[in-house]
Scaffold this motif. Sequence first.
Motif, PDB file in Angstrom:
ATOM      1  N   VAL A 132       0.843  -1.200   0.000  1.00  0.00           N
ATOM      2  CA  VAL A 132       0.000   0.000   0.000  1.00  0.00           C
ATOM      3  C   VAL A 132       0.878   1.251   0.000  1.00  0.00           C
ATOM      4  CG1 VAL A 132      -1.842   1.236   1.185  1.00  0.00           C
ATOM      5  CG2 VAL A 132      -1.735  -1.265   1.310  1.00  0.00           C
ATOM      6  N   PRO A 133       0.775   2.104  -1.023  1.00  0.00           N
ATOM      7  CA  PRO A 133       1.536   3.368  -1.007  1.00  0.00           C
ATOM      8  C   PRO A 133       1.062   4.272   0.128  1.00  0.00           C
ATOM      9  CG  PRO A 133       0.719   2.855  -3.212  1.00  0.00           C
ATOM     10  CD  PRO A 133       0.025   1.934  -2.272  1.00  0.00           C
ATOM     11  N   ARG A 134       2.003   4.840   0.845  1.00  0.00           N
ATOM     12  CA  ARG A 134       1.645   5.734   1.952  1.00  0.00           C
ATOM     13  C   ARG A 134       0.879   6.963   1.447  1.00  0.00           C
ATOM     14  NH1 ARG A 134       4.167   4.902   6.940  1.00  0.00           N
ATOM     15  NH2 ARG A 134       5.880   3.401   6.973  1.00  0.00           N
ATOM     16  N   LEU A 135       1.182   7.411   0.224  1.00  0.00           N
ATOM     17  CA  LEU A 135       0.478   8.567  -0.309  1.00  0.00           C
ATOM     18  C   LEU A 135      -0.983   8.253  -0.607  1.00  0.00           C
ATOM     19  CD1 LEU A 135       3.138  10.108  -2.736  1.00  0.00           C
ATOM     20  CD2 LEU A 135       2.465  10.921  -0.460  1.00  0.00           C
ATOM     21  N   LEU A 136      -1.285   6.958  -0.778  1.00  0.00           N
ATOM     22  CA  LEU A 136      -2.656   6.544  -1.029  1.00  0.00           C
ATOM     23  C   LEU A 136      -3.430   6.352   0.269  1.00  0.00           C
ATOM     24  CD1 LEU A 136      -4.863   5.523  -3.022  1.00  0.00           C
ATOM     25  CD2 LEU A 136      -3.875   3.237  -2.736  1.00  0.00           C
ATOM     26  N   LEU A 137      -2.830   5.614   1.222  1.00  0.00           N
ATOM     27  CA  LEU A 137      -3.481   5.336   2.509  1.00  0.00           C
ATOM     28  C   LEU A 137      -2.405   5.069   3.545  1.00  0.00           C
ATOM     29  CD1 LEU A 137      -6.230   4.767   4.013  1.00  0.00           C
ATOM     30  CD2 LEU A 137      -5.801   2.346   3.515  1.00  0.00           C
ATOM     31  N   ASP A 138      -2.587   5.678   4.719  1.00  0.00           N
ATOM     32  CA  ASP A 138      -1.618   5.483   5.800  1.00  0.00           C
ATOM     33  C   ASP A 138      -2.355   5.528   7.127  1.00  0.00           C
ATOM     34  OD1 ASP A 138       0.803   4.982   6.945  1.00  0.00           O
ATOM     35  OD2 ASP A 138       1.821   6.740   6.128  1.00  0.00           O
ATOM     36  N   ALA A 139      -1.690   5.089   8.182  1.00  0.00           N
ATOM     37  CA  ALA A 139      -2.252   5.137   9.539  1.00  0.00           C
ATOM     38  C   ALA A 139      -1.175   5.692  10.456  1.00  0.00           C
ATOM     39  CB  ALA A 139      -2.689   3.750  10.001  1.00  0.00           C
ATOM     40  N   LYS A 140      -1.485   6.795  11.122  1.00  0.00           N
ATOM     41  CA  LYS A 140      -0.498   7.494  11.938  1.00  0.00           C
ATOM     42  C   LYS A 140      -1.027   7.768  13.342  1.00  0.00           C
ATOM     43  CE  LYS A 140       2.869   8.119   8.945  1.00  0.00           C
ATOM     44  NZ  LYS A 140       4.222   7.551   9.170  1.00  0.00           N
ATOM     45  N   LYS A 141      -0.098   7.739  14.316  1.00  0.00           N
ATOM     46  CA  LYS A 141      -0.379   8.151  15.681  1.00  0.00           C
ATOM     47  C   LYS A 141      -0.012   9.629  15.814  1.00  0.00           C
ATOM     48  CE  LYS A 141       0.916   3.663  17.687  1.00  0.00           C
ATOM     49  NZ  LYS A 141       1.863   2.983  18.606  1.00  0.00           N
ATOM     50  N   PRO A 142      -0.421  10.274  16.904  1.00  0.00           N
ATOM     51  CA  PRO A 142       0.078  11.634  17.168  1.00  0.00           C
ATOM     52  C   PRO A 142       1.601  11.615  17.241  1.00  0.00           C
ATOM     53  CG  PRO A 142      -1.792  11.149  18.590  1.00  0.00           C
ATOM     54  CD  PRO A 142      -1.450   9.859  17.894  1.00  0.00           C
ATOM     55  N   GLY A 143       2.226  12.563  16.576  1.00  0.00           N
ATOM     56  CA  GLY A 143       3.682  12.568  16.507  1.00  0.00           C
ATOM     57  C   GLY A 143       4.210  11.913  15.252  1.00  0.00           C
ATOM     58  N   ASN A 144       3.292  11.469  14.364  1.00  0.00           N
ATOM     59  CA  ASN A 144       3.630  10.925  13.051  1.00  0.00           C
ATOM     60  C   ASN A 144       4.220   9.522  13.100  1.00  0.00           C
ATOM     61  OD1 ASN A 144       3.363  11.487  10.263  1.00  0.00           O
ATOM     62  ND2 ASN A 144       5.583  11.724  10.080  1.00  0.00           N
ATOM     63  N   ALA A 145       4.087   8.804  14.221  1.00  0.00           N
ATOM     64  CA  ALA A 145       4.531   7.408  14.284  1.00  0.00           C
ATOM     65  C   ALA A 145       3.489   6.517  13.626  1.00  0.00           C
ATOM     66  CB  ALA A 145       4.744   6.980  15.736  1.00  0.00           C
ATOM     67  N   ASP A 146       3.940   5.390  13.066  1.00  0.00           N
ATOM     68  CA  ASP A 146       3.023   4.477  12.397  1.00  0.00           C
ATOM     69  C   ASP A 146       2.028   3.872  13.384  1.00  0.00           C
ATOM     70  OD1 ASP A 146       4.042   4.888   9.918  1.00  0.00           O
ATOM     71  OD2 ASP A 146       5.247   3.056   9.859  1.00  0.00           O
ATOM     72  N   GLU A 147       0.776   3.814  12.959  1.00  0.00           N
ATOM     73  CA  GLU A 147      -0.300   3.172  13.710  1.00  0.00           C
ATOM     74  C   GLU A 147      -0.743   1.938  12.942  1.00  0.00           C
ATOM     75  OE1 GLU A 147      -1.936   2.197  16.255  1.00  0.00           O
ATOM     76  OE2 GLU A 147      -2.942   4.066  16.837  1.00  0.00           O
ATOM     77  N   SER A 148      -1.247   0.925  13.648  1.00  0.00           N
ATOM     78  CA  SER A 148      -1.730  -0.269  12.986  1.00  0.00           C
ATOM     79  C   SER A 148      -3.036   0.022  12.252  1.00  0.00           C
ATOM     80  CB  SER A 148      -1.942  -1.385  14.005  1.00  0.00           C
ATOM     81  OG  SER A 148      -2.454  -2.547  13.374  1.00  0.00           O
ATOM     82  N   PHE A 149      -3.186  -0.574  11.082  1.00  0.00           N
ATOM     83  CA  PHE A 149      -4.441  -0.466  10.351  1.00  0.00           C
ATOM     84  C   PHE A 149      -5.535  -1.278  11.055  1.00  0.00           C
ATOM     85  CE2 PHE A 149      -1.444   0.317   6.798  1.00  0.00           C
ATOM     86  CZ  PHE A 149      -1.994   1.492   6.290  1.00  0.00           C
ATOM     87  N   LEU A 150      -6.782  -0.933  10.768  1.00  0.00           N
ATOM     88  CA  LEU A 150      -7.916  -1.793  11.105  1.00  0.00           C
ATOM     89  C   LEU A 150      -8.289  -2.557   9.841  1.00  0.00           C
ATOM     90  CD1 LEU A 150     -10.192   0.596  13.220  1.00  0.00           C
ATOM     91  CD2 LEU A 150      -8.624  -1.171  14.051  1.00  0.00           C
ATOM     92  N   VAL A 151      -8.441  -3.873   9.967  1.00  0.00           N
ATOM     93  CA  VAL A 151      -8.720  -4.708   8.802  1.00  0.00           C
ATOM     94  C   VAL A 151     -10.025  -5.462   9.021  1.00  0.00           C
ATOM     95  CG1 VAL A 151      -7.913  -6.604   7.347  1.00  0.00           C
ATOM     96  CG2 VAL A 151      -6.272  -4.956   8.254  1.00  0.00           C
ATOM     97  N   PHE A 152     -10.913  -5.367   8.039  1.00  0.00           N
ATOM     98  CA  PHE A 152     -12.198  -6.062   8.081  1.00  0.00           C
ATOM     99  C   PHE A 152     -12.312  -6.965   6.855  1.00  0.00           C
ATOM    100  CE2 PHE A 152     -12.777  -2.391  10.720  1.00  0.00           C
ATOM    101  CZ  PHE A 152     -13.680  -2.774  11.700  1.00  0.00           C
ATOM    102  N   VAL A 153     -12.776  -8.185   7.089  1.00  0.00           N
ATOM    103  CA  VAL A 153     -13.079  -9.114   6.001  1.00  0.00           C
ATOM    104  C   VAL A 153     -14.562  -9.431   6.076  1.00  0.00           C
ATOM    105  CG1 VAL A 153     -12.650 -11.381   4.997  1.00  0.00           C
ATOM    106  CG2 VAL A 153     -10.755 -10.086   5.998  1.00  0.00           C
ATOM    107  N   ASP A 154     -15.289  -9.044   5.024  1.00  0.00           N
ATOM    108  CA  ASP A 154     -16.751  -9.191   5.013  1.00  0.00           C
ATOM    109  C   ASP A 154     -17.380  -8.587   6.268  1.00  0.00           C
ATOM    110  OD1 ASP A 154     -16.693 -10.361   2.549  1.00  0.00           O
ATOM    111  OD2 ASP A 154     -16.868 -12.417   3.281  1.00  0.00           O
ATOM    112  N   ASP A 155     -16.928  -7.366   6.593  1.00  0.00           N
ATOM    113  CA  ASP A 155     -17.457  -6.561   7.708  1.00  0.00           C
ATOM    114  C   ASP A 155     -17.130  -7.125   9.088  1.00  0.00           C
ATOM    115  OD1 ASP A 155     -18.597  -4.690   5.957  1.00  0.00           O
ATOM    116  OD2 ASP A 155     -20.408  -5.913   5.749  1.00  0.00           O
TER     117      ASP A 155
END
Length: 300
Positions: free
Chosen positions: A204-227
Amino acid sequence: MTLCYDIWQPSVNSKMKLVISCCLVVLVLSTFLSTVQYVAAESLSPPTDAQITMKIDKSRYDRGDIMIVSGAVKSVVGNIPLTLQILDPDNNLVHIEQILVAADGRFSLPIRIDGPMWRMPGDYTLVVQYGFKHVSAIAHFQFEQASTSITSSFNVKDLSSGQNFDLNYTITGGQVKSMVIDTSDISLVVQIDSTNSGMLHLQVPRLLLDAKKPGNADESFLVFVDDNEITSFHEGTSDYGYRYLDIPITNGDSRVEIIGTVVVPEFENISSLILVLAVGLVTVFTILSKTRMNIKLNNL
């Protein structure tokens, strides 16, 4: 004759008593020495009870799956590593790894079922060993060759900004039908057609989609399969430009959604800036044209 016999008889009894006494002494000494050696060996040997527990998250895996191994060691000794080995049906080593357990003895790690050593389907054996050989645990699982993996890229267009991104992916157990950005939910939606258990690997390109914490640290994505939210996905080592996700899928899954915190920008400010620059250029051009016209008129 009687006198001679009487004289010799006590002598024979004494000799026999001596021999018997010596035998008893030797027997006692042998028993004592054996006991001492046994106690010494026991004091130098490691504890004999296997103080370790271990489990895996599934009983069957396909190529590309992620196996989650977890467990606990009851007695932690210094920095002794935990060794994990996976053997194929012919007892050939296909995977080996060492990790340090936590201070409380717990351990957990993902193992990717992939690579050139995974050749044959069948019953595989996972062995975890901590220190001595008998401090170990064993689990069995089935490995099955999944359907051929498909590696390709999908052109994802953000409708609000008009930008296009090439998103690389690999899928086993199905095929990708479409990928779209949902700016309202800050998510990437992947429509799939799965016919078997497998894995969806996304770059996944970061410019397309990213997940960040305050302070610009990486945050884990939320992933759903069939809701349904899943936590069994695995994120690889990300870099400056991309986030790498391995998402397990099963037969019948049709929709995968990855939710982040930052979606592709709409470039409203840039559009406004371009408009301002265009108006400015038109104004300058108009002024220059009028100036030239006045110069020509004055020359006449």
